[in-house]
Design a protein around this motif. Sequence first.
Motif, PDB file in Angstrom:
ATOM      1  N   GLY A 185       0.522  -1.166   0.033  1.00  0.00           N
ATOM      2  CA  GLY A 185       0.132   0.193  -0.244  1.00  0.00           C
ATOM      3  C   GLY A 185       1.110   1.480   0.328  1.00  0.00           C
ATOM      4  N   ILE A 217       2.583   1.645  -3.601  1.00  0.00           N
ATOM      5  CA  ILE A 217       1.192   1.963  -4.728  1.00  0.00           C
ATOM      6  C   ILE A 217       1.029   3.281  -4.316  1.00  0.00           C
ATOM      7  CG2 ILE A 217      -0.818   1.449  -5.887  1.00  0.00           C
ATOM      8  CD1 ILE A 217       1.173  -0.344  -6.201  1.00  0.00           C
ATOM      9  N   LYS A 218       1.199   4.198  -3.226  1.00  0.00           N
ATOM     10  CA  LYS A 218       0.567   5.580  -2.851  1.00  0.00           C
ATOM     11  C   LYS A 218       1.502   6.294  -3.518  1.00  0.00           C
ATOM     12  CE  LYS A 218      -0.625   8.233   0.658  1.00  0.00           C
ATOM     13  NZ  LYS A 218       0.143   9.192   0.443  1.00  0.00           N
ATOM     14  N   ARG A 273      -0.661  -1.697  -9.759  1.00  0.00           N
ATOM     15  CA  ARG A 273      -1.970  -1.860  -8.275  1.00  0.00           C
ATOM     16  C   ARG A 273      -2.672  -3.079  -9.085  1.00  0.00           C
ATOM     17  NH1 ARG A 273      -4.658   3.266  -7.831  1.00  0.00           N
ATOM     18  NH2 ARG A 273      -4.793   2.695  -9.321  1.00  0.00           N
ATOM     19  N   GLY A 314      -3.084  -8.467  -2.142  1.00  0.00           N
ATOM     20  CA  GLY A 314      -3.755  -7.292  -3.208  1.00  0.00           C
ATOM     21  C   GLY A 314      -5.242  -7.051  -2.527  1.00  0.00           C
ATOM     22  N   ILE A 349      -5.311  -2.776  -1.223  1.00  0.00           N
ATOM     23  CA  ILE A 349      -6.453  -2.037  -1.658  1.00  0.00           C
ATOM     24  C   ILE A 349      -7.178  -1.202  -0.328  1.00  0.00           C
ATOM     25  CG2 ILE A 349      -8.563  -1.832  -2.939  1.00  0.00           C
ATOM     26  CD1 ILE A 349      -6.118  -1.374  -4.904  1.00  0.00           C
ATOM     27  N   LEU A 387      -4.773   1.502   0.834  1.00  0.00           N
ATOM     28  CA  LEU A 387      -3.936   2.143   0.691  1.00  0.00           C
ATOM     29  C   LEU A 387      -5.323   3.202   0.375  1.00  0.00           C
ATOM     30  CD1 LEU A 387      -3.219   3.853  -2.293  1.00  0.00           C
ATOM     31  CD2 LEU A 387      -4.103   2.327  -3.421  1.00  0.00           C
TER      32      LEU A 387
END
Length: 320
Positions: free
Chosen positions: A116, A119-120, A130, A194, A198, A201
């Motif tokens: 997270g 990906i941010k 992502r 995953g 999310i 995130l």
Amino acid sequence: MSETVAPETRTHAPGGAQPRRRERRGLSRKHREWVAAGLFLAPDVVGLLIFVAVPMVLSIALGFFQVSGFGSYTWVGLGNYERMMNDPLFWDSMRITGLYVVVLVPVLFCVSLGLGLLIKQKLPGMAVYRTALFLPYVISLVVVGLLWKFMLDDQVGVVNRALRSLGMEGESWLGDPKFALFSVIAVMVWVMMGYYMIIFLAGLQDIPAEYYEAARIDGAGPWSTFRNITWPLLRPTSFFVLLMSTVAAITGGLDLIFVLTNGGPANGTSLAIFYIYQQAFGFGEYGYASAMGSFLVLIMVAFSAVIFAVTRGGRFDNDS
């Protein structure tokens, strides 16, 4: 006299009637709102009653009966629970489940949080990564199990072939009791990371950017920023992930265990949920399986209550 009485009549009569009309309109509007809310909630409530509440009540009731293969029910009272208390295989499956949860939940939590945070970052191609990381979660666990069973095969598996190409010996990842449970945990982390990425995130994006700008101006480094800003403000999301991942670890994974190891080797991956499944659909012990399932639900409810209590404490600290 007529001139003084008439104004009082005109003044008080409309004023007394108007609040009553407003009150009636207010009650009518409130009633319509309740009706609309009930209509919106009705499908979910009916679905929960039919597919969750009623089966749960029937399962609890079934735990007090012994069910034969011919469909006859014999009242045994607490006999199934006494059998459960004296069943070493059940407590061995509970021990394996405890080890499974203790290893899986922290690893899944850390991996998902790290992904997270990664990906941010506003880096090129993050949308593609992502999506790729989330894809395993939407694949059926049976398909995932078949895929990883082939990859972890002793002879032709991709993992062992890669190790042999590096000069190392391959292992029996699913056939050796030392590795089987941890191999299942690794596959489950790959499937679930995953989804929780999310969730993390979403929690990270709710933190105001002004806090990070102020920390950057004050000269705070990445670790100091994470410890003093990100982690405290991410606490409610963290407790939610802990709760959901723990419940998923206790009740989920049956399909994966069934395909990968079928509870073996030597019952080394026989989780409590798999043992309950075996007793119900393998040996026809529906009453005994219902009793064990009710006991497992009680454990999850107690654990969830503890998590919710800690979560409320975390939110109170953040609000203060």
